[in-house]
Write a protein that holds these residues in place. Structure first.
Motif, PDB file in Angstrom:
ATOM      1  N   PHE A   1      -4.028 -11.885   6.150  1.00 22.19           N
ATOM      2  CA  PHE A   1      -4.244 -10.877   7.175  1.00 22.19           C
ATOM      3  C   PHE A   1      -3.174 -10.974   8.253  1.00 22.19           C
ATOM      4  N   PHE A   2      -2.844 -12.197   8.648  1.00 23.22           N
ATOM      5  CA  PHE A   2      -1.847 -12.390   9.696  1.00 23.22           C
ATOM      6  C   PHE A   2      -0.457 -11.978   9.206  1.00 23.22           C
ATOM      7  N   THR A   3      -0.135 -12.308   7.960  1.00 21.40           N
ATOM      8  CA  THR A   3       1.199 -12.030   7.432  1.00 21.40           C
ATOM      9  C   THR A   3       1.433 -10.546   7.211  1.00 21.40           C
ATOM     10  N   TRP A   4       0.471  -9.894   6.591  1.00 22.10           N
ATOM     11  CA  TRP A   4       0.681  -8.512   6.170  1.00 22.10           C
ATOM     12  C   TRP A   4      -0.116  -7.502   6.985  1.00 22.10           C
ATOM     13  N   GLY A   5      -0.836  -7.961   8.002  1.00 22.28           N
ATOM     14  CA  GLY A   5      -1.720  -7.068   8.745  1.00 22.28           C
ATOM     15  C   GLY A   5      -1.040  -5.843   9.310  1.00 22.28           C
ATOM     16  N   ILE A   6       0.192  -6.009   9.826  1.00 23.60           N
ATOM     17  CA  ILE A   6       0.881  -4.868  10.415  1.00 23.60           C
ATOM     18  C   ILE A   6       1.176  -3.787   9.381  1.00 23.60           C
ATOM     19  N   THR A   7       1.385  -4.204   8.118  1.00 23.70           N
ATOM     20  CA  THR A   7       1.721  -3.226   7.075  1.00 23.70           C
ATOM     21  C   THR A   7       0.551  -2.337   6.717  1.00 23.70           C
ATOM     22  N   PHE A   8      -0.670  -2.759   7.056  1.00 30.66           N
ATOM     23  CA  PHE A   8      -1.832  -1.940   6.748  1.00 30.66           C
ATOM     24  C   PHE A   8      -1.854  -0.660   7.584  1.00 30.66           C
TER      25      PHE A   8
ATOM     26  N   PHE B   1       8.251  -3.234   2.813  1.00 21.92           N
ATOM     27  CA  PHE B   1       9.143  -3.185   1.657  1.00 21.92           C
ATOM     28  C   PHE B   1       9.011  -4.451   0.812  1.00 21.92           C
ATOM     29  N   VAL B   2       8.841  -5.601   1.449  1.00 22.12           N
ATOM     30  CA  VAL B   2       8.794  -6.869   0.710  1.00 22.12           C
ATOM     31  C   VAL B   2       7.368  -7.275   0.351  1.00 22.12           C
ATOM     32  N   ARG B   3       6.365  -6.567   0.855  1.00 24.08           N
ATOM     33  CA  ARG B   3       4.979  -6.937   0.578  1.00 24.08           C
ATOM     34  C   ARG B   3       4.696  -6.856  -0.908  1.00 24.08           C
ATOM     35  N   PRO B   4       4.127  -7.902  -1.497  1.00 22.76           N
ATOM     36  CA  PRO B   4       3.825  -7.865  -2.933  1.00 22.76           C
ATOM     37  C   PRO B   4       2.759  -6.832  -3.245  1.00 22.76           C
ATOM     38  N   TRP B   5       2.810  -6.353  -4.500  1.00 20.55           N
ATOM     39  CA  TRP B   5       1.784  -5.378  -4.890  1.00 20.55           C
ATOM     40  C   TRP B   5       0.452  -6.090  -5.043  1.00 20.55           C
ATOM     41  N   ASP B   6      -0.562  -5.501  -4.471  1.00 18.84           N
ATOM     42  CA  ASP B   6      -1.902  -6.070  -4.562  1.00 18.84           C
ATOM     43  C   ASP B   6      -2.887  -4.948  -4.271  1.00 18.84           C
ATOM     44  N   PRO B   7      -3.903  -4.758  -5.138  1.00 14.89           N
ATOM     45  CA  PRO B   7      -4.868  -3.682  -4.872  1.00 14.89           C
ATOM     46  C   PRO B   7      -5.568  -3.837  -3.531  1.00 14.89           C
ATOM     47  N   ALA B   8      -5.727  -5.092  -3.072  1.00 16.04           N
ATOM     48  CA  ALA B   8      -6.350  -5.307  -1.767  1.00 16.04           C
ATOM     49  C   ALA B   8      -5.482  -4.740  -0.660  1.00 16.04           C
ATOM     50  N   TYR B   9      -4.171  -4.988  -0.728  1.00 18.68           N
ATOM     51  CA  TYR B   9      -3.264  -4.475   0.293  1.00 18.68           C
ATOM     52  C   TYR B   9      -3.218  -2.948   0.260  1.00 18.68           C
ATOM     53  N   MET B  10      -3.218  -2.396  -0.944  1.00 16.59           N
ATOM     54  CA  MET B  10      -3.183  -0.943  -1.070  1.00 16.59           C
ATOM     55  C   MET B  10      -4.442  -0.322  -0.466  1.00 16.59           C
ATOM     56  N   PHE B  11      -5.576  -0.948  -0.723  1.00 19.35           N
ATOM     57  CA  PHE B  11      -6.830  -0.410  -0.202  1.00 19.35           C
ATOM     58  C   PHE B  11      -6.892  -0.517   1.312  1.00 19.35           C
ATOM     59  N   LEU B  12      -6.504  -1.659   1.865  1.00 19.98           N
ATOM     60  CA  LEU B  12      -6.559  -1.841   3.306  1.00 19.98           C
ATOM     61  C   LEU B  12      -5.535  -0.971   4.018  1.00 19.98           C
ATOM     62  N   SER B  13      -4.490  -0.554   3.309  1.00 22.70           N
ATOM     63  CA  SER B  13      -3.465   0.303   3.900  1.00 22.70           C
ATOM     64  C   SER B  13      -3.832   1.776   3.852  1.00 22.70           C
TER      65      SER B  13
END
Length: 865
Positions: free
Chosen positions: A64-71, A263-275
């Protein structure tokens, strides 16, 4: 004179409006473009913050801390796009098109956000907007929606009001950010323009300078104009001021970080959903090649690959040549006839090879267990721990927590002690209140088989009905679509109709032997005091074999109704309290005895449904309402539980009055539970908590011994258990018995009157529950490992969820991950390899089972509503 001053100031604007009606739009759009930008901004980011809050425990804190802004990436892009279209355009036609797009878009977004917030506050779950196209728009559904209207209006009002006050500064700030972001592109554009060949002379310098000034105004000063609709644009002399380097870096740095991390965020269905941004929610995140993705944990499951459960239909000589309703698979006009065959099912575990339980066999051998009539009662929203309410149970402690010093007052204790006396008598479970049931009822308990660990086949009422009445697992798609597809087993009314076509059953009432009820024909009747129009239930009921003798809210309100319910007001948005059916049940029993018919009455209760209305709004105070808002709901729910307990007592008294209590089998099962006392959930919609699954289930008869079943069971077992009881009690004639004996083995569920098999030849007895509303989540457990529960996502926007109910019986700390592999890693650390192996098995079994479920129902994705 003071009153004339405002009029004089407005007169130039009024004069211009009369001269040019288009000025109405110009002046209106001057403010509304800022206002509706603020509305859309608040809706987008408000929805996203709620979205992240609802799933804050679905990812480790480090992720959450690493990728939170990308959401927020989609929301930022949409916001900048909306800001661009709400700038001041020189061309009125462009502004008009922007208004036609932005205004409805903003209102729709604010409405969706307000709906989602109010829905989350009430249910603890987000709305799945992808289901919007499948929402049923019948009157009952609309009344259901209106129950949340107050919350929606409050949230919408707050959003629209706050937007009014922040419109100007918000529009100005985002406009400044957009200006800074656009400057490099403007410089690049100007450089390109310098080198382009000029085919036309430069415009007049004054015009060129004026355009420059307007451009500057668009970037810097379009928020300095008046916010009043009827005043002219403010005459502002632009002053060119560049942004400081610090401000530019303050804008560019976070945007560069956002774009780089995205751009560098790995593909993950969780990240896609939260975004996922709110406007895209209805259109993305639900298209999958396979409903269950178990590939993250590979294993040897060749024994499942390519397996199908359909086989050639059995050849039964008792089945009429022209077929019967419910037996469509035996239709001789179809060339390739096939039906579910348990021998072909790699998951099927049977217990028919086991003898009848010894204590039951003794009672059955005496010949006193006569089953002339059957009453099947589906108990709406009934948790197992309120049937009966037990002292020192979780529910008791939950009630105690609402009172000072965790001590329930004596008056409330007395109410609670007597709240579920009938349930205690029926199940034989000791509620811990020291009741003298022998003194009160003449015996210790009613008699019959009661399950301690029963789950429903579906936490959506209509799906649960299909599972119970037809002995199947419901169709794994959203809402009631079973009525429009092939229910792959004969339902109980269809079986009774097959009995009626046998030589040992009288063709009509006149031919029946009054002294031998086994010759009497069966009549299937359906009764409920609530509406039957919700989600096409009026089409599902006849699909299950209930045709003519159907009593519902609509028939109760018919001017020609036999008994009018007008003496009672509706208690919820579905209909009347259940006791209005007493006269109808009485008539059904009288008609059956007078006409020598056997009654199969199915009754769906309704009073225990949210919002838990009581006749005359009369409530007893059992729960203190001083600490949390949900306490009042718990108190209302308990009052309705007590009401249904009284209604069950009335039904037993009615059977006694009619002289058929010793010849009637009462079958009861909850349609689903309710997690209200656990997490405040007022509905099982998208609620995977065990409270939504754990239900009462019993088969009650005065001449059966009281037997407690602790092995995990599921309501899919009602039909085979009922058939087995009819056979073993000799309650059918010889021909009908043969029919029941042929049908019993084709059902998936085990008979509860025999020793249950939890594992057979390495195969576990897997039990599946289709979660409300059907297409998002699937819950699975195994009778061989009853402590483990796995909730499996069927779409990308919900998580995998595991609990061990022995260690965490109230599921306070479920393990949730968006990916199966992540779930396995977490479980390996917390529980070890045994749990991981079980989860892997459950995931692969479910992956095969869901596609086979679709196959049996003849459902294809292209038919998806």
């Amino acid at each position: 004179m003071k009153l004339l001053n405002p009029l004089r100031r407005c007169s130039p604007a009024l004069h211009r409006l009369r001269a040019s009606p288009a000025d109405v739009f110009d002046h209106a759009w001057e403010f509304t473009r800022r206002y509706f930008f603020a509305v859309s901004f608040m809706a987008l980011f408000g929805a996203k913050l709620l979205h992240l809050y609802a799933h804050i425990h679905s990812l480790p804190a480090s992720k959450f801390f690493t990728w939170g802004i990308t959401f927020f990436f989609q929301d930022v892009v949409l916001t900048l796009l909306i800001r661009y279209f709400t700038q001041k355009f020189h061309w009125r036609s462009v502004a008009a098109v922007s208004a036609l797009v932005i205004v409805p878009f903003s209102l729709i977004m604010s409405g969706m956000t307000a709906s989602n917030v109010s829905f989350y506050v009430v249910t603890g779950a987000e709305i799945h907007w992808r289901q919007a196209a499948t929402f049923h728009r019948d009157a009952a559904a609309m009344r259901t929606l209106l129950t949340g209207l107050t919350g929606f209006l409050i949230v919408e009002g707050i959003l629209l009001t706050v937007a009014w006050f922040v419109a100007n500064p918000l529009h100005r700030i985002v406009g400044g950010i957009l200006t800074i972001l656009a400057q490099p592109f403007k410089c690049l554009w100007n450089c390109v323009q310098v080198f382009r060949p000029r085919s036309q002379p430069l415009p007049d310098p004054e015009i060129y300078e004026q355009i420059a000034v307007d451009d500057y105004l668009d970037d810097k000063s379009d928020d300095d104009s008046s916010i009043h609709f009827m005043e002219p644009y403010a005459e502002v002399t632009p002053v060119r001021r560049g942004h400081s380097l610090l401000i530019k870096m303050g804008v560019w740095f976070p945007f560069l970080v956002l774009f780089l991390l995205r751009f560098v965020r790995p593909w993950d269905p969780a990240y896609m959903f939260l975004s996922e941004a709110l406007p895209l929610a209805p259109f993305i995140g639900h298209h999958r090649h396979s409903p269950v993705r178990a590939g993250g944990l590979p294993g040897d499951y060749a024994w499942l690959e390519g397996q199908q459960t359909l086989n050639k239909v059995p050849n039964w000589e008792w089945l009429p040549e022209n077929g019967l309703p419910g037996f469509e698979d035996w239709n001789r006009t179809v060339k390739h006839r096939a039906h579910y065959d348990p021998e072909m099912d790699p998951l099927h575990v049977s217990n028919l090879q086991n003898p009848v339980l010894e204590s039951l066999q003794q009672a059955l051998s005496r010949g006193k267990v006569n089953i002339k009539h059957v009453i099947l009662i589906k108990l709406e929203s009934t948790r197992s721990d309120v049937f009966p309410l037990t002292k020192d149970s979780f529910m008791w402690k939950r009630i105690a927590q609402t009172w000072p010093d965790n001590k329930i007052p004596d008056a409330a204790q007395q109410l609670l002690a007597n709240l579920t006396r009938t349930s205690e008598f029926l199940t034989g479970f000791d509620a811990g209140f020291g009741h003298d049931t022998v003194h009160d009822y003449g015996r210790r308990s009613y008699g019959g088989i009661s399950a301690r660990n029963a789950f429903t086949t579906g936490t959506y009422t209509l799906k649960s009905l299909v599972g119970t009445v037809c002995g199947v697992t419901p169709l794994v798609v959203d809402f009631n679509r079973e009525y429009d597809h092939h229910i792959y087993q004969p339902c109980m009314p269809h079986i009774l109709d097959a009995f009626n076509h046998q030589p040992d059953v009288a063709a009509n009432d006149a031919e029946a032997d009054p002294s031998n009820f086994r010759t009497w024909p069966w009549n299937a009747s359906w009764m409920q005091s609530v509406t039957t129009t919700y989600d096409n239930q009026d089409l599902l009921t006849p699909k299950m074999g209930f045709y003519n003798q159907v009593v519902t809210k609509e028939s109760l309100q018919n001017p020609n109704a036999t008994h009018s319910p007008t003496y009672s007001e509706e208690v919820n948005y579905y209909g009347y309290p259940d006791k209005v059916l007493r006269d109808y049940v009485s008539d059904a029993l009288d008609d059956a005895e007078r006409n020598h018919n056997r009654l199969f009455l199915t009754h769906l209760t309704g009073t225990t449904h949210h919002p838990w209305g009581m006749p005359n709004s009369t409530y007893e105070q059992m729960v203190s309402n001083q600490r949390t808002n949900s306490n009042e709901d718990v108190n209302k729910y308990l009052n309705t539980v007590g009401y249904i307990d009284e209604w069950l007592a009335d039904l037993i008294a009615l059977l006694t009055e009619k002289g058929v209590v010793d010849e009637t089998l009462l079958v009861m099962a909850g349609d689903h539970g309710l997690s209200l006392p656990n997490d405040g959930g007022v509905t099982p919609y998208d609620n995977p908590h065990i409270g939504s699954f754990h239900i009462p289930m019993l088969f009650a008869h005065p001449h059966l011994p009281q037997i407690e079943i602790t092995t995990p069971v599921i309501t899919q077992q009602v039909v085979p258990t009922l058939l087995d009881l009819l056979i073993q009690s000799s309650s059918l004639g010889p021909n009908s018995t043969r029919v029941a004996q042929d049908l019993l083995p084709i059902y998936e569920g085990q008979s509860m009157i025999r020793e249950l098999v939890q594992e057979q030849d390495g195969r576990q007895d897997w039990q599946f529950t289709v979660m409300n509303t059907g297409g998002s989540w699937l819950a699975v457990r195994s009778a061989a490992k009853p402590a483990y529960r796995l909730v499996i996502p069927l779409v990308d926007d919900v998580e995998w969820r595991f609990t061990d109910v022995e260690k965490d019986p109230q599921e306070h700390n479920p393990v949730k991950e968006f990916r199966l592999i992540d779930l396995a890693r977490t479980l390996d650390k917390q529980y070890g390899s045994e749990v991981v192996d079980w989860v892997r098995d459950a995931a692969h079994v479910a992956e095969w089972w869901v596609t086979e479920n679709w196959h049996l129902y003849r459902y294809r994705r292209k038919n998806k509503p």
